[in-house]
Design an enzyme around this catalytic site. Structure first.
Site, mmCIF file in Angstrom:
data_model
loop_
_atom_site.group_PDB
_atom_site.id
_atom_site.type_symbol
_atom_site.label_atom_id
_atom_site.label_comp_id
_atom_site.label_asym_id
_atom_site.label_seq_id
_atom_site.Cartn_x
_atom_site.Cartn_y
_atom_site.Cartn_z
ATOM 1 N N GLY A 110 59.252 45.681 62.601
ATOM 2 C CA GLY A 110 59.646 46.601 61.554
ATOM 3 C C GLY A 110 60.991 47.257 61.783
ATOM 4 C CB SER A 111 62.828 48.283 64.786
ATOM 5 O OG SER A 111 61.894 49.310 65.027
ATOM 6 N NE ARG A 156 52.181 47.990 58.856
ATOM 7 C CZ ARG A 156 51.433 48.438 59.854
ATOM 8 N NH1 ARG A 156 51.950 48.512 61.081
ATOM 9 N NH2 ARG A 156 50.172 48.797 59.646
ATOM 10 C CG HIS A 206 66.959 18.760 51.986
ATOM 11 N ND1 HIS A 206 67.834 17.712 51.745
ATOM 12 C CD2 HIS A 206 67.310 19.742 51.115
ATOM 13 C CE1 HIS A 206 68.676 18.056 50.782
ATOM 14 N NE2 HIS A 206 68.379 19.282 50.383
ATOM 15 C CD GLU A 242 53.569 44.760 61.581
ATOM 16 O OE1 GLU A 242 53.303 45.791 62.228
ATOM 17 O OE2 GLU A 242 54.736 44.458 61.246
ATOM 18 C CB SER A 257 58.737 53.143 69.875
ATOM 19 O OG SER A 257 59.322 52.024 70.535
ATOM 20 C CE LYS A 307 55.014 46.717 70.720
ATOM 21 N NZ LYS A 307 55.509 47.818 69.851
#
Length: 301
Positions: free
Chosen positions: A10-11, A107, A208, A192, A57, A298
Site C-alpha cells: 500500500g505504500s 492501503r 501476444h 487484502e 509504518s 513479517k
C-alpha cells in the site's frame, strides 16, 4: 534526471498512481519515474536521482535496505512515513520528510500518498500546478461516491451489485498500460480486503500471449473484468473489443467512467473498486481489515 520511489504494498501504489497521472503532464521534459519494490536499488541511481522512500509504518525492511544503499550513491532523498525507523532517520540525518497521519492501514492512506507526492513534484518544478488543482476538484465527486456506495441497497448500489457477481469467482482484470494502476490496485484490494485471488494483465501485450491460454481452461466460474477509458489508444480499445468477442467461454464485465479529467476518472475507478473489494469481503463473511497472513510472515522474518 530521474526519480525513484521505493516502497512496498500500500505504500508503493501511490507512486504507481502518480506516475500514471503525470505521464503526460511533466513540464521539465520526460523525467523517468521508477517504482522500486525490492531490497536493492537500480544501478543508475546517482547524485542526479531524486529518491522518495515511502513506508507507512516507517519500518518496512525492503525500503530501509534501499535507503542504506542510497547512502553511497549521493542521491537526493525524501522520506514519506507516519512513524518508525525511517522517521527517526529523517530527523537524525536532517532529511526532508512528510508525515502521513497515523491510525490507518497502508492501503487506506492512498489519498495522502498521492497528494503528498504531487506536492513534492510541484515543489521541485517537476509538474504544473494544474494537476494538483484537478486532484482538489475530484474530492467532491469522491464524496458523492462515498454517499452512494455506503447505502446498503442491492438494486441501486453499483459496488454491491458488482461484488455479488465476482466474490466467489476467479477474476481476470484487463486494462490498458495507461490504466494498469487501476487493475493493480483492484487486484491488491481483492487480496487484502476480500482475501480472494485474482490476476491482472495489460493490453496490447495480452494479445501476444495470454489470449491463447483460454483454449484449455481448468477453472470454472471465471470473470474477465474490462477496465476501459476514453483516453486509451483507439487501437487498444479496438483490440479489447475484438478479444472480448473471441473469448466466448467466460463471463465479461465492463467498467469505465466517462466525463471529467483523466485524473478524476482514475480516482473514481480506484475508489469504486475499493468499495467492491469491501463488499466482496462481506459476501464472503470475511473481516476486510486485518491482514493476518502478512502479519504472520513479517513476524517470522
Amino acid at each position: 534526471n530521474n526519480i525513484l520511489i521505493c516502497g512496498m504494498g500500500g505504500s508503493a501504489i501511490g507512486g504507481d498512481t502518480v506516475k500514471s497521472l503525470i505521464s503526460d503532464d511533466m513540464i521539465l521534459g520526460e523525467i523517468p519515474i521508477h517504482i522500486n519494490r525490492d531490497y536493492s536499488i537500480p544501478g543508475w541511481v546517482d547524485s542526479h536521482t531524486l529518491v522518495i522512500f515511502s513506508s507507512y509504518s516507517g519500518n518496512t525492511e525492503e525500503t530501509i535496505s534501499c535507503y542504506q544503499e542510497c547512502l553511497s550513491r549521493n542521491s537526493f532523498n525524501i522520506i514519506m512515513t507516519s512513524s518508525g525507523k525511517l522517521l527517526d532517520i529523517a530527523i537524525k540525518e536532517k532529511l526532508p520528510y512528510s508525515l502521513i497521519p497515523k491510525g490507518y492501514m497502508p492501503r487506506q492512506a492512498l489519498g495522502y500518498s498521492v497528494s503528498i507526492l504531487l506536492k513534492i513534484f510541484h515543489q521541485y518544478d517537476i509538474i504544473d500546478f494544474q494537476i494538483i488543482s484537478d486532484l482538489s476538484d475530484s474530492v467532491q465527486s469522491l464524496q458523492e461516491q462515498s454517499d452512494e456506495y455506503s447505502i446498503i441497497n442491492t438494486d441501486k448500489n453499483k459496488a454491491i451489485n458488482l461484488a455479488s457477481q465476482i466474490f466467489n469467482k476467479f477474476n481476470i482484470i484487463y486494462t490498458s498500460q495507461r490504466m494498469e494502476v487501476v487493475g493493480l490496485r483492484f487486484r491488491a484490494q481483492l487480496a487484502e480486503n476480500a482475501k480472494i485471488l485474482s490476476t491482472h494483465f495489460v493490453f496490447p501485450e495480452q494479445n501476444h500471449n495470454e489470449i491463447e491460454a483460454f483454449q484449455n481452461l481448468f477453472l470454472n466460474n471465471i470473470n474477465i473484468i474490462w477496465i476501459d477509458d476514453i483516453n486509451n489508444h483507439k487501437k487498444i480499445s479496438k483490440r479489447m473489443g475484438i478479444t472480448k468477442e473471441i473469448l466466448t467461454n467466460v463471463n465479461h464485465i465492463d467498467i469505465s467512467f466517462k466525463g471529467g479529467t483523466y485524473l478524476n476518472r482514475q480516482m473514481k475507478l480506484i475508489y469504486f473498486l475499493d468499495w467492491v473489494s469491501y463488499y466482496c469481503a462481506i459476501y464472503n463473511n470475511t473481516d476486510p481489515y486485518p491482514v493476518n497472513l502478512i502479519s504472520k510472515l513479517k513476524s517470522s522474518l
